[in-house]
Write a protein that holds these residues in place. Structure first.
Motif, PDB file in Angstrom:
ATOM      1  N   ILE A 284       1.029  -1.064   0.047  1.00 59.63           N
ATOM      2  CA  ILE A 284      -0.086  -0.028  -0.357  1.00 59.63           C
ATOM      3  C   ILE A 284       0.906   1.567   0.194  1.00 59.63           C
ATOM      4  N   ALA A 285       2.083   1.197   0.810  1.00 63.93           N
ATOM      5  CA  ALA A 285       3.290   2.421   0.743  1.00 63.93           C
ATOM      6  C   ALA A 285       4.588   1.552   0.616  1.00 63.93           C
ATOM      7  N   ALA A 286       5.392   2.119  -0.550  1.00 61.90           N
ATOM      8  CA  ALA A 286       5.932   1.742  -0.696  1.00 61.90           C
ATOM      9  C   ALA A 286       7.281   2.509   0.691  1.00 61.90           C
ATOM     10  N   ARG A 287       7.782   1.078   0.793  1.00 61.38           N
ATOM     11  CA  ARG A 287       9.042   2.073   1.924  1.00 61.38           C
ATOM     12  C   ARG A 287      10.745   1.345   1.792  1.00 61.38           C
ATOM     13  N   GLY A 288      11.935   1.996   2.896  1.00 59.25           N
ATOM     14  CA  GLY A 288      12.403   0.987   2.474  1.00 59.25           C
ATOM     15  C   GLY A 288      13.397   1.275   1.677  1.00 59.25           C
ATOM     16  N   GLU A 289      14.072  -0.025   0.659  1.00 59.42           N
ATOM     17  CA  GLU A 289      14.895   0.626  -0.654  1.00 59.42           C
ATOM     18  C   GLU A 289      13.796   1.310  -1.618  1.00 59.42           C
ATOM     19  N   ILE A 290      13.889   2.273  -2.303  1.00 58.97           N
ATOM     20  CA  ILE A 290      13.095   2.513  -3.511  1.00 58.97           C
ATOM     21  C   ILE A 290      13.872   2.730  -4.802  1.00 58.97           C
ATOM     22  N   THR A 291      13.083   2.622  -5.719  1.00 61.82           N
ATOM     23  CA  THR A 291      13.703   2.892  -7.003  1.00 61.82           C
ATOM     24  C   THR A 291      13.368   3.586  -7.391  1.00 61.82           C
ATOM     25  N   PRO A 292      14.542   5.239  -8.211  1.00 61.30           N
ATOM     26  CA  PRO A 292      14.579   6.558  -8.324  1.00 61.30           C
ATOM     27  C   PRO A 292      13.600   6.063 -10.273  1.00 61.30           C
ATOM     28  N   ILE A 293      12.351   5.918 -10.354  1.00 59.13           N
ATOM     29  CA  ILE A 293      11.916   5.877 -12.098  1.00 59.13           C
ATOM     30  C   ILE A 293      13.202   6.728 -12.827  1.00 59.13           C
ATOM     31  N   GLU A 294      13.228   5.945 -14.068  1.00 59.86           N
ATOM     32  CA  GLU A 294      14.101   6.497 -15.557  1.00 59.86           C
ATOM     33  C   GLU A 294      13.373   6.235 -16.563  1.00 59.86           C
ATOM     34  N   PRO A 295      12.825   7.710 -16.762  1.00 59.62           N
ATOM     35  CA  PRO A 295      11.632   7.589 -17.542  1.00 59.62           C
ATOM     36  C   PRO A 295      12.272   6.984 -18.817  1.00 59.62           C
ATOM     37  N   VAL A 296      11.080   6.635 -19.365  1.00 59.97           N
ATOM     38  CA  VAL A 296      11.036   6.179 -20.547  1.00 59.97           C
ATOM     39  C   VAL A 296      10.130   6.545 -21.928  1.00 59.97           C
ATOM     40  N   SER A 297      10.575   6.803 -22.749  1.00 58.98           N
ATOM     41  CA  SER A 297       9.865   7.449 -24.441  1.00 58.98           C
ATOM     42  C   SER A 297       9.514   6.260 -25.495  1.00 58.98           C
ATOM     43  N   GLY A 298       8.619   6.825 -25.626  1.00 59.52           N
ATOM     44  CA  GLY A 298       7.987   6.176 -27.294  1.00 59.52           C
ATOM     45  C   GLY A 298       6.551   5.229 -26.902  1.00 59.52           C
ATOM     46  N   ARG A 299       6.289   4.821 -27.437  1.00 66.50           N
ATOM     47  CA  ARG A 299       4.637   4.595 -27.023  1.00 66.50           C
ATOM     48  C   ARG A 299       4.877   2.890 -26.993  1.00 66.50           C
ATOM     49  N   LEU A 300       4.072   2.737 -25.970  1.00 65.46           N
ATOM     50  CA  LEU A 300       3.425   1.222 -25.510  1.00 65.46           C
ATOM     51  C   LEU A 300       2.788   0.436 -26.786  1.00 65.46           C
ATOM     52  N   ALA A 301       3.470  -0.642 -26.909  1.00 63.29           N
ATOM     53  CA  ALA A 301       3.969  -1.731 -27.324  1.00 63.29           C
ATOM     54  C   ALA A 301       4.294  -3.074 -27.252  1.00 63.29           C
ATOM     55  N   SER A 302       3.426  -3.940 -27.652  1.00 71.75           N
ATOM     56  CA  SER A 302       3.664  -5.586 -27.262  1.00 71.75           C
ATOM     57  C   SER A 302       5.236  -5.662 -26.681  1.00 71.75           C
ATOM     58  N   GLU A 303       6.417  -5.548 -27.476  1.00 73.10           N
ATOM     59  CA  GLU A 303       7.258  -5.475 -27.159  1.00 73.10           C
ATOM     60  C   GLU A 303       8.041  -5.713 -25.341  1.00 73.10           C
ATOM     61  N   VAL A 304       6.821  -4.701 -24.968  1.00 75.91           N
ATOM     62  CA  VAL A 304       7.479  -4.122 -23.635  1.00 75.91           C
ATOM     63  C   VAL A 304       7.375  -5.911 -22.333  1.00 75.91           C
ATOM     64  N   ALA A 305       6.588  -6.472 -23.070  1.00 77.20           N
ATOM     65  CA  ALA A 305       6.359  -7.820 -22.589  1.00 77.20           C
ATOM     66  C   ALA A 305       7.266  -8.842 -22.407  1.00 77.20           C
ATOM     67  N   ALA A 306       8.182  -8.364 -23.425  1.00 75.08           N
ATOM     68  CA  ALA A 306       8.775  -9.202 -23.568  1.00 75.08           C
ATOM     69  C   ALA A 306       9.726  -9.766 -22.186  1.00 75.08           C
TER      70      ALA A 306
END
Lengths: 306, 306
Positions: A284-306
């Protein structure tokens, strides 16, 4: 740590002045939203970005949502929330950890880039969920400020977080859309009373503590009005962590669905809760080790599932 | 009497064709509504007359409503309906018999004149009530056709009745306004199963029989859409006895209130119920001696109370 936003301590409610900015960056030419959008978020505490995702991207996300909702046994069981009094799915929490596609969505520059700009910092996912509000029997969700709970129960120090609701079904005026009180984010409305242990077990279904009082809600609603942004699937509603919001039930056949992402500034990481002994669980509420997001550009498409 | 609209008899729902007109008069130059309004009522099964009553008249009606709601002990107890699980007033039935002002309202030419025109006959009050849906906790009212119930449980032979909701508080998109499915009045959606005895004792609070099935509701809503007319106090929503309607709950601080009048054609008086042994009581469905309304012109004002 000093508690600059004490709540659930006193027998009467009060409005405490906000001691944090709403927009934590200076607007500049390269900002991911324009000056007017920035001013509107600052003033109202929310912003709608229409058609941010294409029809193909929406279809892709809907397919993934359908898979996740149809096979709850494949998920971490504590993250699966049902409607009160039924086994119907209402939400799946920590969904960005359970779906590579939702992780990709959370990192998408169109979302994470805006979060970084508004929060003036690197960001991480404080909470994520897939919400499904079925038609005919969808229940209401009563008014609340997220920050009030996140501060008291989770130990979020400051108002430097925001939520993004990526609509996966159309929000109409009639299917129980998110309602907000624009401007209500400029003060913290404290709640009355104390929080019982393990409150989260019931509060995700039906809120009983940390609930704003009716007189103060009426004051806010008469002063600022209530808006319910409508929008097609693929639109995104961004709202400040302290804006008062809720939703009515839904007897229409039209369901509601969204991917819900809460971004927090890395400088605003959780500490010990300010109002309870034991923090709520990590899903519900992430704590401890957290991972900063690296923004990703481009469209959402099926290859990300791999 | 032959039952041309049988419902609650079969294990599956069906759409039976409407065998009665929607507008029972020919439009003419002296009609109380214009040709376009008449066509719109015929097509959609409802019509909104905005600002039919002046601010002064609304204030007068609101004062009377406040008096009636604040002193329920002065009323016939069986006519007073509370929210499920609470003592909060939801409706007062047979209100035109308990308030000279509501009786005057029911006879007002602006309402009764339109009812006589649309129904093509003299009219009487089949049912009247004062509805008060409080803010914050207002409950939903599930989809239904009034005629289905009036026919099965009260013995109303034909579709020749209509309802008028005189708004005494603003209908916003967010405070649980009446929702209608325009066009749904052109067929009777039958309900499944049989009606238990004394069903009315619980059905006024929460409907469990005579409820349309979800598949048929979805079919109607996808075909015709859903509209929720909004309007200021003093506006009037008129709707056909067979149009599918309902309302969501209301967590906003804004209450809903209306005076609700059902006009029936005198030629369409109640007989024996078509689906139950014992008719519902008179305060829900007038039977026996009925009094045709003599329309009264002029503004609503305090002298009528004398």
């Amino acid at each position: 740590m000093e508690d600059i936003y004490p709540s659930r301590l006193h027998p009467t409610a009060e409005f405490l002045p906000r001691r944090d900015p709403v927009v934590h960056s200076q607007w500049h030419e390269d900002a991911p939203i324009d000056l007017e959008q920035t001013a509107s978020f600052e003033r109202d505490g929310f912003l709608v970005l229409e058609d941010l995702f294409s029809e193909a991207e929406v279809a892709f996300l809907q397919t993934e949502a359908g898979k996740l909702l149809s096979d709850p046994d494949a998920l971490d069981q504590e993250t699966v929330i049902t409607e009160p009094g039924s086994r119907e799915l209402r939400s799946i929490f920590r969904i960005h950890d359970q779906s590579a596609i939702v992780a990709r969505l959370a990192a998408d520059e169109r979302l994470a880039g805006v979060a970084r700009f508004l929060l003036g910092d690197e960001v991480y996912i404080h909470q994520s969920r897939l919400n499904y509000k079925p038609g005919f029997q969808g229940k209401e969700f009563y008014w609340h400020s997220d920050f009030e709970t996140w501060h008291v129960e989770d130990g979020m120090p400051r108002m430097r977080a925001l939520s993004m609701s990526v609509l996966l079904a159309e929000n109409t005026p009639n299917n129980g859309p998110l309602m907000l009180i624009p401007g209500s984010h400029r003060a913290l409305l404290t709640c009355v009373g104390q929080t019982p242990p393990d409150h989260y077990l019931t509060s995700l279904k039906k809120q009983e503590y940390g609930v704003p009082d009716e007189d103060s809600l009426a004051e806010l609603a008469f002063k600022y009005g209530i808006v319910a942004p409508t929008g097609k699937a693929g639109s995104v509603v961004i709202f400040d962590c302290n804006v008062m919001h809720g939703s009515n039930g839904n007897i229409t056949p039209f369901h509601r669905a969204n991917a819900f992402l809460v971004y927090n500034a890395v400088s605003n990481r959780l500490g010990a809760p300010f109002g309870v002994d034991r923090p709520r669980p990590d899903f519900i509420a992430a704590r401890g080790e957290i991972t900063p997001i690296e923004p990703v550009s481009g469209r959402l498409a099926s290859e990300v599932a791999a």
